[in-house]
Design an enzyme around this catalytic site. Structure first.
Site, PDB file in Angstrom:
ATOM      1  N   HIS A  18       0.839  -1.202   0.000  1.00  0.00           N
ATOM      2  CA  HIS A  18       0.000   0.000   0.000  1.00  0.00           C
ATOM      3  C   HIS A  18       0.874   1.251   0.000  1.00  0.00           C
ATOM      4  O   HIS A  18       0.688   2.156  -0.829  1.00  0.00           O
ATOM      5  CB  HIS A  18      -0.914  -0.006   1.229  1.00  0.00           C
ATOM      6  CG  HIS A  18      -1.851   1.142   1.295  1.00  0.00           C
ATOM      7  ND1 HIS A  18      -3.138   1.094   0.797  1.00  0.00           N
ATOM      8  CD2 HIS A  18      -1.703   2.403   1.794  1.00  0.00           C
ATOM      9  CE1 HIS A  18      -3.729   2.262   0.979  1.00  0.00           C
ATOM     10  NE2 HIS A  18      -2.873   3.074   1.592  1.00  0.00           N
ATOM     11  N   GLU A  19       1.820   1.300   0.916  1.00  0.00           N
ATOM     12  CA  GLU A  19       2.690   2.477   1.011  1.00  0.00           C
ATOM     13  C   GLU A  19       3.642   2.567  -0.183  1.00  0.00           C
ATOM     14  O   GLU A  19       4.013   3.673  -0.599  1.00  0.00           O
ATOM     15  CB  GLU A  19       3.480   2.451   2.319  1.00  0.00           C
ATOM     16  CG  GLU A  19       2.613   2.414   3.579  1.00  0.00           C
ATOM     17  CD  GLU A  19       1.609   3.556   3.647  1.00  0.00           C
ATOM     18  OE1 GLU A  19       1.849   4.618   3.031  1.00  0.00           O
ATOM     19  OE2 GLU A  19       0.567   3.374   4.301  1.00  0.00           O
ATOM     20  N   HIS A  22       1.914   4.595  -2.858  1.00  0.00           N
ATOM     21  CA  HIS A  22       2.041   6.027  -2.597  1.00  0.00           C
ATOM     22  C   HIS A  22       3.453   6.515  -2.943  1.00  0.00           C
ATOM     23  O   HIS A  22       3.632   7.551  -3.593  1.00  0.00           O
ATOM     24  CB  HIS A  22       1.767   6.322  -1.117  1.00  0.00           C
ATOM     25  CG  HIS A  22       0.349   6.123  -0.700  1.00  0.00           C
ATOM     26  ND1 HIS A  22      -0.729   6.587  -1.427  1.00  0.00           N
ATOM     27  CD2 HIS A  22      -0.184   5.525   0.405  1.00  0.00           C
ATOM     28  CE1 HIS A  22      -1.854   6.280  -0.802  1.00  0.00           C
ATOM     29  NE2 HIS A  22      -1.548   5.627   0.304  1.00  0.00           N
TER      30      HIS A  22
END
Length: 419
Positions: A18-19, A22
């Site tokens: 997920h990170e 980003h």
């Protein structure tokens, strides 16, 4: 210990991907990423590479990517500050020390008069001989205060200086990468375990059931029921389910020969609804094909996504209550149970959790990625951003409410599993 390790690996992987989404899209847009963190709370490991600090934190309950220009990231040099500046050979400031004594052959001490660390990149002030001097600041200059080093972030490297589209993609990439992770895991599952063909092959026959009484055997391939061609197990199951107490004519293939069998499904009842059962079990044949494994990964990702949205719809319409939700404790207990069925089931569970995390983050709620995307959408329609203080307050309230919800859900989990 095995469950703890499985939980940390699975949850850590979901957060990492997920990170990573980003991080990669932020870097692609030219945004400076100050920190890439896995976990929350106190830092237990940290490593700086380039302009980013990579950390692992104590609590494995999330993570974050801290981008330049977000929150209270900006640093200002106010008039009257005493700073030490280290210059390079071109008299450009490369390091700026705040309120501390430093020994260096190229250092210059100033009392700041004016400074711009974002746009024009200069510092102006009075030196030790009370002369007003001015120096350019490197785009990669380091600010040092109390031993802590922070790289300055020119305006064009800050999150809020980017277009709405670039900011939206940097935020959307987090949930997107959760879907990509699920697809990769499910595809790998198809490669390692094989892709189910869902052919209507009988795996086993229950003693004294309608199927056994009619002469059906394990390994029989069902071709037709009542003259209708059967290609998949779901079609066989649905036909039997919908015809309790009604005679059905089967055509099955056994050892290359077609046989006619007749049986009447037993009538069973559940919550007032009647359904049929013939007493057979199913285990789909599998096919080892990398291309079909890719299709399987995509199909399963789609099916799980639809399933989660259906469950969300039931929650919104009141068919589910808050007691049906699970937090970290519930996920841990479920992981413990799934782990007993082997690595393949654990992989499938990880993919389902990854999709769930992606969908949850896309909900248009304050403090979540979906909430931020909602504000970007409003900004695009208005042609100008919403006041950052107002937006920050909305997200703060959202965080508080989410924390309250997390406490309630966790308490429900604790009562459910330990009392």
């Amino acid at each position: 210990m095995q469950t703890v390790l499985a939980f940390i690996i699975i949850f850590g992987s979901l957060v990492f991907f997920h990170e990573l989404g980003h991080f990669l899209l932020a870097k692609r847009a030219g945004i400076m990423v100050r920190e890439f963190a896995i976990g929350m709370g106190p830092k237990i490991f940290g490593m700086t590479k380039g302009e980013t600090l990579y950390t692992i934190r104590l609590l494995p309950l999330g993570g974050y990517v801290r981008m330049a220009g977000e929150d209270m990231d900006s640093v200002e040099l106010q008039p009257g500050y005493r700073v030490g500046i280290i210059l390079n050979d071109d008299d450009v400031a490369e390091r700026i020390y705040l309120n501390q004594s430093v020994t260096h052959p190229n250092i210059v001490f100033l009392e700041v008069e004016r400074a711009d660390l974002e746009k024009d990149l200069f510092i102006e002030g009075y030196d030790e001989e009370d002369r007003l001097v001015r120096y350019k600041i490197s785009r990669n200059a380091i600010l040092v205060e109390n031993g802590i080093e922070v790289m300055i972030a020119p305006l064009d490297r800050q999150f809020n200086s980017k277009t709405v589209g670039q900011r939206a993609m940097a935020i959307f990439a987090g949930p997107l990468f959760n879907f990509i992770l699920a697809f990769l895991v499910l595809t790998l599952l198809g490669v390692l375990r094989g892709v189910p063909t869902y052919e209507p092959v009988i795996h086993d026959v229950v003693d004294n059931g309608p199927a056994e009484m009619a002469g059906m055997q394990a390994g029989d391939l069902v071709r037709e029921i009542n003259g209708v061609e059967i290609d998949r197990w779901q079609e066989l199951q649905g036909t039997v389910y919908d015809n309790p107490g009604k005679e059905l004519s089967f055509v099955v293939e056994r050892d290359g020969k077609l046989l006619d069998l007749t049986m009447t499904p037993t009538t069973l009842e559940d919550s007032g609804d009647q359904y049929g059962q013939i007493g057979v079990s199913y285990q789909s044949p599998v096919e080892f094909n990398p291309l079909k494994a890719i299709v399987f990964g995509a199909t399963q990702t789609y099916n799980y996504t639809v399933l989660i949205f259906e469950l969300l719809g039931k929650l919104v319409t009141g068919q589910f209550t808050i007691d049906a939700l699970s937090g970290p404790v519930g996920i841990y207990k479920a992981t413990e149970e799934v782990a007993t069925y082997g690595i393949f089931n654990l992989m499938n569970w990880a993919a389902l959790l990854s999709i769930n995390l992606g969908i949850m983050n896309l909900l248009p709620l304050p403090a979540l990625d979906g909430g931020r995307l909602l504000f970007f959408g409003i900004e695009a329609l208005r042609g100008k951003p919403i006041d950052r203080q107002k937006e920050g307050m909305v997200h703060f309230v959202g965080i508080v409410l989410l924390m309250i919800l997390m406490v309630v859900v966790t308490w429900n989990d604790i009562q459910r599993f330990f009392f």
